[in-house]
Design a protein around this motif. Structure first.
Motif, PDB file in Angstrom:
ATOM      1  N   SER A   1       4.299   0.697   3.372  1.00 41.36           N
ATOM      2  CA  SER A   1       4.855   1.892   2.716  1.00 41.36           C
ATOM      3  C   SER A   1       3.797   2.935   2.372  1.00 41.36           C
ATOM      4  CB  SER A   1       5.577   1.490   1.430  1.00 41.36           C
ATOM      5  OG  SER A   1       4.627   1.132   0.439  1.00 41.36           O
ATOM      6  N   ASN A   2       2.505   2.546   2.380  1.00 42.70           N
ATOM      7  CA  ASN A   2       1.506   3.493   1.879  1.00 42.70           C
ATOM      8  C   ASN A   2       0.364   3.772   2.852  1.00 42.70           C
ATOM      9  OD1 ASN A   2       0.366   1.015   1.738  1.00 42.70           O
ATOM     10  ND2 ASN A   2      -0.501   1.252  -0.316  1.00 42.70           N
TER      11      ASN A   2
ATOM     12  N   ASP B   1       3.879  -4.293   2.728  1.00 43.83           N
ATOM     13  CA  ASP B   1       3.836  -4.461   1.274  1.00 43.83           C
ATOM     14  C   ASP B   1       5.248  -4.567   0.699  1.00 43.83           C
ATOM     15  OD1 ASP B   1       4.703  -1.708   1.260  1.00 43.83           O
ATOM     16  OD2 ASP B   1       2.614  -1.207   1.710  1.00 43.83           O
TER      17      ASP B   1
HETATM   18 CA    CA Z   1       0.539  -1.088   2.555  1.00 44.84          CA
END
Ligand code: CA
Ligand code: GLC
Length: 541
Positions: free
Chosen positions: A25-26, A32
């Motif tokens: 997600s990042n 994650d």
């Molecule tokens: Ca991540």
């Protein structure tokens, strides 16, 4: 008849997630918890109502989370405890359950318990692990080499059944039992609904000279974890390493208060003579194991775990099916063979789109500790090329490549400019979620229909299983029946053939190639599921 509690579990459909490889997600290239949250609707729409997360606890990741450094904290790369709370919440909001992966046999050598323990012989943690002045036996580590490692600081050897950085906990020490109970309770208090328990039958040893698994006090330890009032309601599945039905009864009979079910791995040998060596075998090999284990567990009213893949196993369709021209057919036919049987279904990420095994030319493209160990071993006697073929065949990286969501550069797993933690799947351009969902032949949609059928008809939960075909038949036919409801599942193997039935059926309600009759000519890997016409209208052929 399964006990009431176990019968309830046959309504669970568990989707297994390898968080590191599921969804990032990042943009750091590592899957994650927020990534998992973003895909919960995808999982729910598939028809799963529970999620098993591979270990997501604090870990230095030498064995991707199976080396836990803190059982009550979240792995940095995966997020925070708030993310976990949110995940539990989002799951429960959708009526879904959470199953966590407990690793009670060993901790990381980075765990505070081990860091204390290695300091000396007289601190509260000194007996948390097995320490000996000289190795008391010649046990070998599952990942290669001796299972005993000398520790400079303590001046003694400790036991590691797996990697050197995975030190075995000493369960004979009551403080270890208590510590692990606290871990379980911590997660139960947070709302966790069940556990998959890593190498459960290793936790009790028979030291110094006995066995490294199934030690004399094993059942006592399991009951200490899951036989308590606080934990008796949980769904628990042990990763066993036994194909002995008497062991399985001792673990799983309802009155034992131990585990709900155990993974039985015998059918994982389909299509291989050992982990790294293929063997020419087709669907019949799977059929034979399934029939055997349905029968053995059925007779004893044990809950059977229906699975064909996980994070340790190269994809089944690539071993016993045709993962090229007939990939869709193989994937769906195998699904019908397995998931309409009696038990609790587990679906591993990617299986629902018929993801095949991957292939790479260089050892640099591999990550898994076990594969790297095997590479070193085989390279001593085999050529580079032969060795790489073996690793490609058996590597645990196969199921661990980033989930292929689409055909963009990083397959939608992580942002395009990032480096995923493990090389993307070599066949992801051809096989990915986006493509599958718009395909006329969608494995995902077949799974969806199958799971819906399973959910809506109780015969597929508690119903009796009767195998109609014989072992020589080139197909697998079985019925599921409860009361006056009866279903027939017909799964053809590799060759086309005519299939007749000893009873009449209604039109197929599920079929991978759009059949309109349940009998007649079947193509390779064709399958159909139909309701059997009620007893009054039945006639024998
Ligand atoms: Ca991540
Ligand atoms: C189990 C896990 C595997 C891990 C091993 C050691 O077999 O499934 O991934 O490496 O235990 O914890």
């Amino acid at each position: 008849m399964l006990s009431e509690k176990y019968n309830e579990f046959t309504k669970w459909v568990i989707y297994q997630i390898y968080p590191r490889s599921f969804m990032d997600s990042n943009g750091d290239g590592i899957g994650d918890l927020q990534g998992v949250i973003s895909k919960l609707d995808y999982i729910k729409e598939l028809g799963a109502n529970a999620v098993w997360l591979c270990p997501c606890f604090k870990s230095p990741n030498e064995d991707n989370g199976y080396d836990v450094a803190d059982y009550c904290d979240i792995m940095d790369e995966f997020g925070t405890m708030e993310d976990m709370d949110q995940l539990i919440d989002e799951l429960h909001k959708r009526g879904m359950k959470l199953i966590l992966d407990l690793v009670p046999n060993h901790t990381s050598t980075d765990h505070a318990w081990f860091r204390e323990s290695r300091k000396g012989k007289d601190n509260p943690y000194s007996d948390f692990y097995y320490w000996f002045d000289v190795p008391p036996n010649d046990w070998e580590s599952s990942f290669g080499g001796s299972a005993w490692q000398y520790d400079e600081m303590r001046g003694q050897y400790y036991l590691h059944t797996f990697a050197v950085v995975q030190a075995d906990l000493n369960w004979e020490n009551p403080a270890v039992v208590k510590a692990m109970q606290d871990v379980v309770d911590f997660w139960v208090n947070k709302g966790c609904d069940g556990f998959r328990i890593d190498v459960i039958d290793c936790i009790a040893k028979d030291l110094p000279n006995g066995k490294d698994r199934l030690g004399p006090r094993l059942h006592e330890y399991i009951r200490a974890l899951f036989g308590r009032e606080k934990t008796a309601h949980l769904f628990t599945v042990g990763e066993g390493n036994t194909n002995d039905i008497e062991d399985i009864v001792l673990h799983c009979a309802p009155d034992r208060n131990e585990l709900s079910t155990l993974f039985i791995f015998e059918h994982m040998e389909c299509g291989r003579s050992d982990k790294f060596t293929p063997k020419e075998e087709g669907l019949k090999s799977l059929r034979d194991y399934l029939v055997y284990w349905q029968n053995e567990t059925g007779k004893r009213d044990l809950l059977y775990s229906l699975f064909i893949e996980n994070h340790d196993q190269p994809q089944m369709i690539s071993r016993i099916g045709n993962d090229r021209e007939l990939r869709y057919e193989s994937a769906t036919d195998i699904a019908a063979m397995v998931y309409l049987l009696k038990g609790v279904p587990f679906i591993y990420q990617g299986q629902e789109i018929g993801m095949p095994a991957a292939h790479y030319d260089s050892i640099d493209d591999f990550d898994d500790v076990e594969s790297l160990g095997a590479y070193r071993k085989y390279r001593q006697t085999l050529s580079e090329e032969e060795t790489i073929e073996k690793i490609n065949f058996g590597s645990r990286d196969n199921p661990r490549h980033p989930m292929a969501w689409d055909d963009s550069k990083n397959n939608g797993f992580t942002e395009e400019g990032c480096e995923p933690w493990l090389i993307t799947h070599s066949r992801a351009e051809e096989v990915n979620v986006k493509k599958d969902l718009v395909s006329e032949k969608s494995v995902y949609r077949f799974y969806q229909e199958l799971l819906k059928l399973r959910e809506e008809n109780s015969a597929f939960h508690d119903g009796n299983v009767e195998v109609i075909s014989s072992p020589e038949d080139g197909c697998f036919i079985y019925t599921r029946s409860a009361g006056d409801e009866k279903w027939v599942v017909i799964c053809n193997f590799e060759k086309d053939q005519d299939i007749e039935l000893p009873f009449e059926c209604e039109l197929p309600l599920l079929s991978n190639l759009g059949r309109s009759t349940s009998t007649g000519r079947y193509s390779p890997y064709e399958c159909a599921v139909s309701k059997v016409k009620c007893a009054a209208g039945m006639r024998k052929k």
